[in-house]
Design a protein around this motif. Structure first.
Motif, PDB file in Angstrom:
ATOM      1  N   VAL A  93       0.883  -1.158   0.000  1.00 59.13           N
ATOM      2  CA  VAL A  93       0.000   0.000   0.000  1.00 59.13           C
ATOM      3  C   VAL A  93       0.924   1.212   0.000  1.00 59.13           C
ATOM      4  CG1 VAL A  93      -1.758   1.283   1.268  1.00 59.13           C
ATOM      5  CG2 VAL A  93      -1.799  -1.221   1.294  1.00 59.13           C
ATOM      6  N   CYS A  94       0.821   2.041  -1.048  1.00 65.17           N
ATOM      7  CA  CYS A  94       1.724   3.187  -1.123  1.00 65.17           C
ATOM      8  C   CYS A  94       0.997   4.428  -1.614  1.00 65.17           C
ATOM      9  CB  CYS A  94       2.928   2.888  -2.007  1.00 65.17           C
ATOM     10  SG  CYS A  94       2.546   2.636  -3.735  1.00 65.17           S
ATOM     11  N   ASP A  95       1.618   5.557  -1.348  1.00 65.14           N
ATOM     12  CA  ASP A  95       1.070   6.812  -1.837  1.00 65.14           C
ATOM     13  C   ASP A  95       1.254   6.881  -3.346  1.00 65.14           C
ATOM     14  OD1 ASP A  95       3.813   6.851  -1.191  1.00 65.14           O
ATOM     15  OD2 ASP A  95       3.863   9.017  -0.976  1.00 65.14           O
ATOM     16  N   TYR A  96       0.280   7.447  -4.023  1.00 62.93           N
ATOM     17  CA  TYR A  96       0.280   7.485  -5.485  1.00 62.93           C
ATOM     18  C   TYR A  96       1.373   8.422  -5.990  1.00 62.93           C
ATOM     19  CZ  TYR A  96      -1.085   8.213 -10.278  1.00 62.93           C
ATOM     20  OH  TYR A  96      -1.084   8.295 -11.640  1.00 62.93           O
ATOM     21  N   LYS A  97       2.086   7.969  -7.012  1.00 58.45           N
ATOM     22  CA  LYS A  97       3.073   8.768  -7.735  1.00 58.45           C
ATOM     23  C   LYS A  97       2.815   8.580  -9.225  1.00 58.45           C
ATOM     24  CE  LYS A  97       5.187  10.109  -4.084  1.00 58.45           C
ATOM     25  NZ  LYS A  97       5.035  11.477  -3.667  1.00 58.45           N
ATOM     26  N   THR A  98       3.146   9.569 -10.029  1.00 60.63           N
ATOM     27  CA  THR A  98       2.921   9.494 -11.470  1.00 60.63           C
ATOM     28  C   THR A  98       3.548   8.246 -12.075  1.00 60.63           C
ATOM     29  OG1 THR A  98       2.885  11.900 -11.558  1.00 60.63           O
ATOM     30  CG2 THR A  98       3.171  10.756 -13.642  1.00 60.63           C
ATOM     31  N   ASN A 140       3.017   2.989 -14.942  1.00 56.18           N
ATOM     32  CA  ASN A 140       3.643   1.683 -15.136  1.00 56.18           C
ATOM     33  C   ASN A 140       2.921   0.505 -14.489  1.00 56.18           C
ATOM     34  OD1 ASN A 140       6.393   2.212 -16.519  1.00 56.18           O
ATOM     35  ND2 ASN A 140       6.179   3.823 -14.989  1.00 56.18           N
ATOM     36  N   PHE A 141       1.925   0.782 -13.657  1.00 54.71           N
ATOM     37  CA  PHE A 141       1.223  -0.279 -12.941  1.00 54.71           C
ATOM     38  C   PHE A 141      -0.261   0.034 -12.922  1.00 54.71           C
ATOM     39  CE2 PHE A 141       5.499  -0.119 -11.349  1.00 54.71           C
ATOM     40  CZ  PHE A 141       5.867  -1.451 -11.272  1.00 54.71           C
ATOM     41  N   SER A 142      -1.063  -1.005 -12.743  1.00 55.61           N
ATOM     42  CA  SER A 142      -2.494  -0.782 -12.570  1.00 55.61           C
ATOM     43  C   SER A 142      -2.801  -0.899 -11.090  1.00 55.61           C
ATOM     44  CB  SER A 142      -3.300  -1.808 -13.357  1.00 55.61           C
ATOM     45  OG  SER A 142      -3.162  -3.087 -12.775  1.00 55.61           O
ATOM     46  N   GLU A 143      -3.939  -0.382 -10.688  1.00 57.81           N
ATOM     47  CA  GLU A 143      -4.294  -0.473  -9.274  1.00 57.81           C
ATOM     48  C   GLU A 143      -4.538  -1.925  -8.885  1.00 57.81           C
ATOM     49  OE1 GLU A 143      -6.505   2.245  -5.940  1.00 57.81           O
ATOM     50  OE2 GLU A 143      -7.195   2.368  -7.999  1.00 57.81           O
TER      51      GLU A 143
END
Length: 107
Positions: free
Chosen positions: A39-44, A49-52
């Motif tokens: 679980v991490c804070d969102y970064k551009t 590069n990844f989906s949720e």
């Protein structure tokens, strides 16, 4: 040893330093590589590069608390994601990171 700790954890919380505006820290790759739930804070970079579905991100404290409550109260969530692991293994190694940096320098 760190890999073992990550893989034994129910949830690995990864909060980036304020200097990480768009990029991610090394822990981001270590946690996914260990097959742990991150679980991490969102970064551009993450959104690009990844989906949720690959990992869990949040954009504010309310989302963070909601998601952590959900995971800690549930015994049915999947702790590993083969797609994440393969994405890290093939697309986000040190070699790929260095190539990306060198490509930026060449521009």
């Amino acid at each position: 040893e760190l890999n073992k700790l990550y893989s034994r954890s129910k949830v690995c919380l990864n909060i980036h330093h304020s200097q990480s505006v768009d990029g991610v820290n090394q822990r981001f790759f270590e946690i996914l590589g260990a097959g742990a739930l991150q679980v991490c804070d969102y970064k551009t970079f993450i959104g690009d590069n990844f989906s949720e579905g690959d990992l869990v991100w949040y954009k504010n404290e309310e989302e963070l608390m909601d998601k952590l409550t959900l995971f800690f109260n549930s015994s049915n969530h999947m702790l590993t994601n083969t797609k994440d692991f393969m994405n890290i293994l093939y697309n986000h190694t040190f070699i790929q990171r260095i190539k990306a940096v060198l490509a930026l320098c060449a521009e």
